[in-house]
Design a protein around this motif. Structure first.
Motif, PDB file in Angstrom:
ATOM      1  N   SER A  65       0.829  -1.209   0.000  1.00  0.00           N
ATOM      2  CA  SER A  65       0.000   0.000   0.000  1.00  0.00           C
ATOM      3  C   SER A  65       0.865   1.262   0.000  1.00  0.00           C
ATOM      4  O   SER A  65       0.350   2.363  -0.094  1.00  0.00           O
ATOM      5  N   ALA A  66       2.177   1.096   0.141  1.00  0.00           N
ATOM      6  CA  ALA A  66       3.070   2.259   0.147  1.00  0.00           C
ATOM      7  C   ALA A  66       4.444   1.812  -0.331  1.00  0.00           C
ATOM      8  O   ALA A  66       4.691   0.622  -0.499  1.00  0.00           O
ATOM      9  N   THR A  67       5.315   2.790  -0.558  1.00  0.00           N
ATOM     10  CA  THR A  67       6.687   2.497  -0.978  1.00  0.00           C
ATOM     11  C   THR A  67       7.606   2.618   0.240  1.00  0.00           C
ATOM     12  O   THR A  67       7.388   3.488   1.086  1.00  0.00           O
ATOM     13  N   ALA A  68       8.594   1.730   0.307  1.00  0.00           N
ATOM     14  CA  ALA A  68       9.574   1.824   1.396  1.00  0.00           C
ATOM     15  C   ALA A  68      10.936   2.145   0.797  1.00  0.00           C
ATOM     16  O   ALA A  68      11.374   1.496  -0.150  1.00  0.00           O
ATOM     17  N   ARG A  69      11.597   3.169   1.333  1.00  0.00           N
ATOM     18  CA  ARG A  69      12.881   3.612   0.802  1.00  0.00           C
ATOM     19  C   ARG A  69      13.875   3.750   1.946  1.00  0.00           C
ATOM     20  O   ARG A  69      13.533   4.290   3.000  1.00  0.00           O
ATOM     21  N   ALA A  70      15.065   3.220   1.713  1.00  0.00           N
ATOM     22  CA  ALA A  70      16.106   3.364   2.735  1.00  0.00           C
ATOM     23  C   ALA A  70      16.593   4.805   2.731  1.00  0.00           C
ATOM     24  O   ALA A  70      16.923   5.340   1.664  1.00  0.00           O
ATOM     25  N   VAL A  71      16.617   5.452   3.886  1.00  0.00           N
ATOM     26  CA  VAL A  71      17.078   6.836   3.986  1.00  0.00           C
ATOM     27  C   VAL A  71      18.588   6.831   4.183  1.00  0.00           C
ATOM     28  O   VAL A  71      19.319   7.577   3.548  1.00  0.00           O
ATOM     29  N   THR A  72      19.052   5.940   5.046  1.00  0.00           N
ATOM     30  CA  THR A  72      20.487   5.767   5.280  1.00  0.00           C
ATOM     31  C   THR A  72      20.823   4.324   4.930  1.00  0.00           C
ATOM     32  O   THR A  72      19.939   3.562   4.528  1.00  0.00           O
ATOM     33  N   TYR A  73      22.068   3.960   5.099  1.00  0.00           N
ATOM     34  CA  TYR A  73      22.445   2.549   4.950  1.00  0.00           C
ATOM     35  C   TYR A  73      21.615   1.749   5.957  1.00  0.00           C
ATOM     36  O   TYR A  73      21.552   2.082   7.135  1.00  0.00           O
ATOM     37  N   THR A  74      20.927   0.710   5.473  1.00  0.00           N
ATOM     38  CA  THR A  74      19.977   0.006   6.318  1.00  0.00           C
ATOM     39  C   THR A  74      20.200  -1.510   6.289  1.00  0.00           C
ATOM     40  O   THR A  74      20.464  -2.073   5.221  1.00  0.00           O
TER      41      THR A  74
END
Ligand code: C2E
Ligand code: CA
Ligand code: CA
Length: 396
Positions: A65-74
């Motif tokens: 239902s949404a997009t997930a994006r890494a903000v920092t190294y994850t």
């Protein structure tokens, strides 16, 4: 077998609309959950170590239902749908229902761009929700029924086919509603078993069935009968798996003064497959108390033979589906004959369930089956009728 994945800053973990097959638990780093709102990407949440995301799609098998994006190294742990479902299944069902309802409400409330599929989903959700609510209502009703003593035990005679005598009874629960309607166990045992209600309910059944056995035995004694009767008591898998179960049996035995070997605890293979080691411990504990353990519905579960080798069963009960087909279907005849042979080889008494015609009796007797139970002899009846049946049997 924990599995980790790493993501670089800015990397997309999954996109809105993707199929959702795994959830993630953040170990390290920061993840933004965002959604396309017109031309703009709106960030709904920023997640940190210890946060779980992507679980909704795993549970309800809908697209992300949404997009997930890494903000920092994850670094994130990957949780498969299978692992997730296992955990959900092991949850207390009440919590599971609440969680499911909660998530549905959450999912429904934030759904954007309702398409036709969205509407269909909503309908599915609402029927899921209704089922969850109905189940909870039933649970409340059953709890009240137990408090108000609306449950009764019916008894069905089990006949010694060699001697043509009543050898004992099986106790079968009924719910007598205040309006007089009798509810059969198929309509409530499952709900009781999915909740912890089966524990107090099962405890009541143990106590009541033992008291019932005493009264029926006294009735037979008073009529000059010599036989020592037994009582089959059904034990649900969840109840058998409860570590307190042997103690409940012990206390019911001491309270009633019943001879332990007259008690046959009827369990199905379900009770053995859940956790075989624990089942073995429970079975040993019950047998040390002097009770017998009967394997119910034999032939309907799986790997029956493994269980027979491993568990010290005292009685086997052939499921009625085989008995009912044994005169018309050669395969069923062969299965019944086979089960009779196994029982004989193991020197374990055998009860055939679902006997409805004299031909069933003739065939089973010829195969060496010792005991029979079914509508031909009697349906399950109230205790007074069971007593009448007992003292009149053979005098008809
Ligand atoms: P079960 O242990 O296999 O019990 C036998 C069922 O077969 C009973 O249904 C009985 O009425 C039915 N039956 C007996 N003879 C015949 C026959 O000749 N023909 C046909 N068609 N049916 C026959 P009932 O009383 O409705 O119970 C259904 C199930 O509910 C039981 O199956 C048992 O699994 C469960 N149950 C009943 N009482 C209890 C209880 O006190 N505790 C637990 N945990 N489960 C119970
Ligand atoms: Ca049974
Ligand atoms: Ca059965």
């Amino acid at each position: 077998m924990d599995q980790f994945r790493t993501f670089n800053p800015g990397e997309i973990i999954f996109r809105q609309g993707d199929a959702g097959d795994v959830a993630y638990l953040i170990r390290e780093g920061e993840v933004a959950i965002q959604r396309q709102d017109g031309d703009e990407e709106r960030v709904l949440a920023t997640l940190r170590p210890g946060d779980l995301f992507g679980e909704m799609a795993v549970i309800d098998e809908r697209p992300r239902s949404a997009t997930a994006r890494a903000v920092t190294y994850t670094v994130a742990m990957v949780i498969s749908a299978g692992q997730f479902n296992d955990r959900m299944e092991n949850l207390d069902p009440l919590i599971g229902n609440l969680l499911q309802m909660f998530m549905q409400r959450l999912g429904g409330g934030t759904m954007v761009n309702r398409s036709a599929a969205g509407v269909a989903n909503e309908q599915a959700e609402s029927s899921l929700r209704q089922r969850a609510i109905a189940k909870m209502q039933q649970e409340v009703e059953l709890t009240q029924a137990l408090e108000r003593q609306e449950f009764v035990l019916f008894y069905q005679p089990i006949i010694d086919l060699d001697l043509d005598e009543v050898a004992g009874f099986e106790a079968l629960i009924r719910w007598r509603r205040p309006d007089g309607r009798i509810v059969p166990p198929i309509d409530f045992i499952e709900v009781a078993e999915e909740t912890s209600l089966i524990i107090p309910l099962g405890k009541w059944v143990l106590e009541e069935a033992m008291a019932g056995l005493n009264r029926l035995q006294r009735r037979l004694d008073a009529a000059g009968g010599k036989r020592r009767l037994f009582m089959g008591i059904n034990v649900a898998a969840r109840q058998f798996g409860d570590s307190d179960f042997p103690r409940q049996v012990a206390s019911a035995l001491s309270e009633s003064g019943c001879e332990p070997k007259r008690i046959k605890l009827e369990i199905t293979e379900n009770a053995l497959v859940r956790d075989a080691d624990q089942a073995a411990t429970q079975m040993t504990a019950c047998r040390e108390l002097g009770c017998q353990v009967a394997l119910d519905d034999f032939g309907t579960g799986y790997s029956s033979f493994g269980y027979l080798a491993r568990f010290p069963i005292d009685t086997m009960k052939i499921d009625r589906s085989f008995v009912q087909d044994m005169l018309t279907q050669r395969r069923s005849t062969a299965i019944v004959r086979g089960i009779c042979g196994i029982a004989k080889g193991l020197e374990v008494p055998l009860v055939a369930e679902g006997i409805e015609t004299p031909d069933h009796v003739t065939a089973l007797r010829a195969m060496g089956c010792e005991y029979g139970q079914g509508f031909l002899f009697s349906r399950p009846v109230g205790e007074a009728d069971a007593g009448e049946y007992l003292i009149n049997y053979g005098h008809k």
